[in-house]
Motif scaffolding. Structure first.
Motif, mmCIF file in Angstrom:
data_model
loop_
_atom_site.group_PDB
_atom_site.id
_atom_site.type_symbol
_atom_site.label_atom_id
_atom_site.label_comp_id
_atom_site.label_asym_id
_atom_site.label_seq_id
_atom_site.Cartn_x
_atom_site.Cartn_y
_atom_site.Cartn_z
ATOM 1 N N VAL A 337 10.693 -46.801 13.724
ATOM 2 C CA VAL A 337 11.885 -46.631 14.326
ATOM 3 C C VAL A 337 12.878 -45.724 13.478
ATOM 4 C CG1 VAL A 337 12.983 -48.806 13.797
ATOM 5 C CG2 VAL A 337 13.333 -47.648 15.971
ATOM 6 N N ARG A 338 13.028 -45.962 12.276
ATOM 7 C CA ARG A 338 13.971 -45.205 11.528
ATOM 8 C C ARG A 338 13.667 -43.693 11.753
ATOM 9 N NH1 ARG A 338 17.593 -48.033 8.491
ATOM 10 N NH2 ARG A 338 17.061 -50.153 7.718
ATOM 11 N N ASN A 341 10.271 -42.830 16.154
ATOM 12 C CA ASN A 341 9.202 -43.128 16.876
ATOM 13 C C ASN A 341 9.298 -44.447 17.345
ATOM 14 O OD1 ASN A 341 6.757 -43.237 18.002
ATOM 15 N ND2 ASN A 341 5.430 -42.430 16.241
ATOM 16 N N ILE A 342 10.155 -44.594 18.312
ATOM 17 C CA ILE A 342 10.511 -46.029 18.894
ATOM 18 C C ILE A 342 9.282 -46.877 19.551
ATOM 19 C CG2 ILE A 342 11.820 -47.128 20.405
ATOM 20 C CD1 ILE A 342 14.102 -44.956 20.374
ATOM 21 N N SER A 343 8.406 -45.994 20.321
ATOM 22 C CA SER A 343 7.278 -46.599 21.024
ATOM 23 C C SER A 343 6.350 -47.284 20.051
ATOM 24 C CB SER A 343 6.678 -45.404 22.060
ATOM 25 O OG SER A 343 6.262 -44.548 21.336
ATOM 26 N N SER A 344 5.965 -46.328 18.999
ATOM 27 C CA SER A 344 5.003 -46.943 18.114
ATOM 28 C C SER A 344 5.569 -48.191 17.339
ATOM 29 C CB SER A 344 4.728 -45.769 17.100
ATOM 30 O OG SER A 344 4.125 -46.387 16.010
ATOM 31 N N ALA A 345 6.903 -48.072 17.062
ATOM 32 C CA ALA A 345 7.503 -49.201 16.422
ATOM 33 C C ALA A 345 7.380 -50.337 17.117
ATOM 34 C CB ALA A 345 8.777 -48.946 16.003
ATOM 35 N N ILE A 346 7.662 -50.490 18.474
ATOM 36 C CA ILE A 346 7.554 -51.433 19.422
ATOM 37 C C ILE A 346 6.000 -52.164 19.592
ATOM 38 C CG2 ILE A 346 7.830 -52.273 21.925
ATOM 39 C CD1 ILE A 346 10.539 -50.354 21.862
ATOM 40 N N LEU A 347 5.119 -51.061 19.793
ATOM 41 C CA LEU A 347 3.759 -51.229 19.743
ATOM 42 C C LEU A 347 3.270 -52.230 18.690
ATOM 43 C CD1 LEU A 347 1.200 -50.985 21.537
ATOM 44 C CD2 LEU A 347 0.778 -49.129 20.407
ATOM 45 N N GLU A 348 3.723 -51.772 17.335
ATOM 46 C CA GLU A 348 3.308 -52.420 16.211
ATOM 47 C C GLU A 348 3.639 -53.966 16.201
ATOM 48 O OE1 GLU A 348 2.335 -51.112 12.609
ATOM 49 O OE2 GLU A 348 1.193 -49.701 14.256
ATOM 50 N N THR A 349 5.076 -54.162 16.460
ATOM 51 C CA THR A 349 5.469 -55.332 16.364
ATOM 52 C C THR A 349 5.259 -56.314 17.556
ATOM 53 O OG1 THR A 349 7.530 -54.420 15.530
ATOM 54 C CG2 THR A 349 7.731 -56.502 16.025
ATOM 55 N N PRO A 364 6.120 -59.126 26.023
ATOM 56 C CA PRO A 364 6.406 -57.930 24.936
ATOM 57 C C PRO A 364 7.688 -57.258 25.105
ATOM 58 C CG PRO A 364 4.264 -57.657 26.105
ATOM 59 C CD PRO A 364 5.026 -58.848 26.886
ATOM 60 N N PHE A 365 8.334 -56.964 23.901
ATOM 61 C CA PHE A 365 9.714 -56.499 23.963
ATOM 62 C C PHE A 365 9.810 -54.899 24.437
ATOM 63 C CE2 PHE A 365 12.932 -54.116 21.710
ATOM 64 C CZ PHE A 365 14.017 -54.862 21.811
ATOM 65 N N GLU A 366 10.807 -54.735 25.258
ATOM 66 C CA GLU A 366 10.806 -53.263 25.803
ATOM 67 C C GLU A 366 12.276 -52.752 25.564
ATOM 68 O OE1 GLU A 366 9.627 -53.198 29.670
ATOM 69 O OE2 GLU A 366 7.589 -53.867 29.305
ATOM 70 N N VAL A 373 16.155 -51.663 19.018
ATOM 71 C CA VAL A 373 14.666 -51.902 18.500
ATOM 72 C C VAL A 373 14.755 -52.237 16.920
ATOM 73 C CG1 VAL A 373 12.348 -50.735 18.045
ATOM 74 C CG2 VAL A 373 13.664 -50.549 20.138
ATOM 75 N N LEU A 374 15.566 -51.495 16.170
ATOM 76 C CA LEU A 374 15.755 -51.754 14.604
ATOM 77 C C LEU A 374 16.140 -53.054 14.520
ATOM 78 C CD1 LEU A 374 15.498 -50.734 11.917
ATOM 79 C CD2 LEU A 374 17.633 -49.663 11.881
ATOM 80 N N ASP A 375 17.180 -53.603 15.060
ATOM 81 C CA ASP A 375 17.604 -54.821 14.944
ATOM 82 C C ASP A 375 16.698 -56.021 15.346
ATOM 83 O OD1 ASP A 375 20.216 -54.219 14.355
ATOM 84 O OD2 ASP A 375 21.004 -54.186 16.358
#
Length: 444
Positions: A337-338, A341-349, A364-366, A373-375
């Protein structure tokens, strides 16, 4: 449970009772060196709990506080500047000494032995343990890495020789981190791809340690790279719904050497981190919803109504400080996310959290907002990895980017604050070390 009773690679007791000069004589063969590095009681159970005791995932009540010694009370209040051996600094440098002894002795072996796999493994193991211990020392006793002043801030003592007569001096934060990276990168080229014993390092352990190193330096592209390399080989996660992964009826539900464990370490024992003495921060505990199985398996509610932490990956009261796949998921997600790549970060978590919630209850978080997303990921990191020896460094590194995390203790109705970026985030060195070596103490 004592780990040394569980594996055959554990300590050779003769190394624990001899003086350093005798040790130099005893350690001659590659097998001697391997046994010294296999002494898990020293090599794997010496990560500092001093930092964890200084962090904000727990609190103690007034009654418990009164039972502590003056030294422990001052540690809890971030004011322990007058303590002596035995301590986490000494335990850490015992590891460093063993590593340096082995690295010296490797120069003396027969030339034919220097081209063997055992030679490479022993050398790589010594370099890994030294680099990993240096990293933990930095997290505890130095300020956070800040590119603007890392060359001026005090780091740790870097020792490359087992000779006690060589003068100790503190390096800078920059030089100290570079020493960590150098040791770990050298180890990477020497260690096997994967070890069949979690207390012996391999390439995965190196990649995990490098991911930790670069994350604490704020070098997110490199932290992503190494966490990604690790997860490309091993991305196993425990399913908290699965009784094969969890022991739900046990006091400590997580098995020793479970499937998420990449490299096994423990924090040093401390009254300040003992589950019988401490209670989980109430604000943190409130973040776990009822369907989150971590709320069930990480904690037990005591008679006073507060939660105590029992979610150690050690299968016992000992605090696990090793590297896990779950940690690497969260590291890779934060770095993603930093890096945008926001979508990848969300998918991972989301993938991780689906293994943590009751079946079919996780939503799932969206979001498409980077800050949100970072928070979210940082909160999940804290919820997943509490009492692992990571929070103190996380506070420091996040405050470098102006997150303004301050800590608070309340004792007998009085509030004590540790403000963001205070000098006291570099915890004090032992007083006897300062007196004997003349090295500079951390500022108050």
């Amino acid at each position: 449970m004592v780990i040394t009773t569980l594996i055959s690679l554990c300590s050779c007791e003769k190394y624990l009772s001899v003086q350093s000069n005798d040790q130099m004589k005893i350690v001659t063969s590659l097998n001697d060196m391997q046994m010294l590095l296999d002494d898990t009681r020293i090599m794997n159970m010496s990560l500092s709990s001093f930092a964890e005791a200084s962090a904000d995932d727990y609190f103690i009540d007034d009654i418990t506080y009164k039972t502590y010694t003056d030294t422990d009370q001052k540690t809890y209040m971030w004011d322990n500047y007058n303590y002596y051996y035995k301590n986490d600094w000494a335990y850490a440098y015992n590891v460093v000494y063993n590593c340096n002894l082995v690295l010296q002795k490797l120069n003396e072996v027969d030339q034919n032995q220097k081209i063997t796999k055992l030679f490479d493994a022993v050398k790589g193991t010594a370099l890994f343990f030294r680099g990993n211990q240096y990293l933990n020392l930095l997290w505890t006793y130095a300020k956070a890495y800040d590119l603007n002043n890392a060359k001026n801030e005090l780091g740790i003592v870097l020792r490359s020789n087992s000779d006690f007569n060589i003068l100790s001096k503190r390096s800078t934060v920059e030089a100290s981190y570079q020493a960590v990276i150098s040791d770990l990168r050298q180890a990477e080229g020497l260690l096997p791809d994967q070890s069949n014993v979690k207390t012996r390092p391999d390439k995965l352990a190196v990649w995990g340690a490098l991911a930790r190193t670069y994350l604490s330096m704020g070098r997110y592209d490199s932290a992503y790279y190494y966490s990604d390399r690790l997860l490309a080989v091993n991305n196993d996660l425990m399913d908290f719904n699965n009784s094969e992964d969890i022991q739900p009826n046990n006091q400590y539900p997580f098995k020793l050497f479970n499937k998420e464990t990449i490299s096994y370490f423990e924090l040093t024992p401390s009254i300040l981190t003992s589950p019988g003495n401490i209670m989980v921060d109430t604000a943190l505990f409130s973040k776990y919803v009822d369907n989150d199985l971590r709320k069930t398996y990480y904690f037990k509610i005591s008679k006073n109504g507060y939660a105590s932490f029992y979610g150690n990956y050690s299968g016992s009261y000992a605090l696990f400080g090793g590297i896990s796949t779950a940690e690497m998921y969260l590291t890779r997600a934060e770095c993603a996310v930093r890096m945008g790549n926001i979508s990848s970060a969300i998918l991972e978590t989301n993938r991780l959290l689906q293994k943590r919630y009751k079946l079919n209850t996780y939503k799932p978080f969206e979001s498409n907002k980077k800050d949100d997303v970072l928070d979210w990921i940082l909160m999940e990191r804290r919820k997943e990895l509490l009492m692992r020896g990571l929070r103190w460094m996380d506070i420091k590194r996040l405050n470098v980017e102006a997150r303004d995390i301050s800590l608070k203790r309340i004792i007998n109705g009085q509030i004590y604050l540790l403000k963001a970026n205070s000098e006291r985030y570099a915890l004090p060195l032992p007083n006897d070390i300062i007196r004997q070596t003349g090295i500079e103490q951390n500022r108050r």
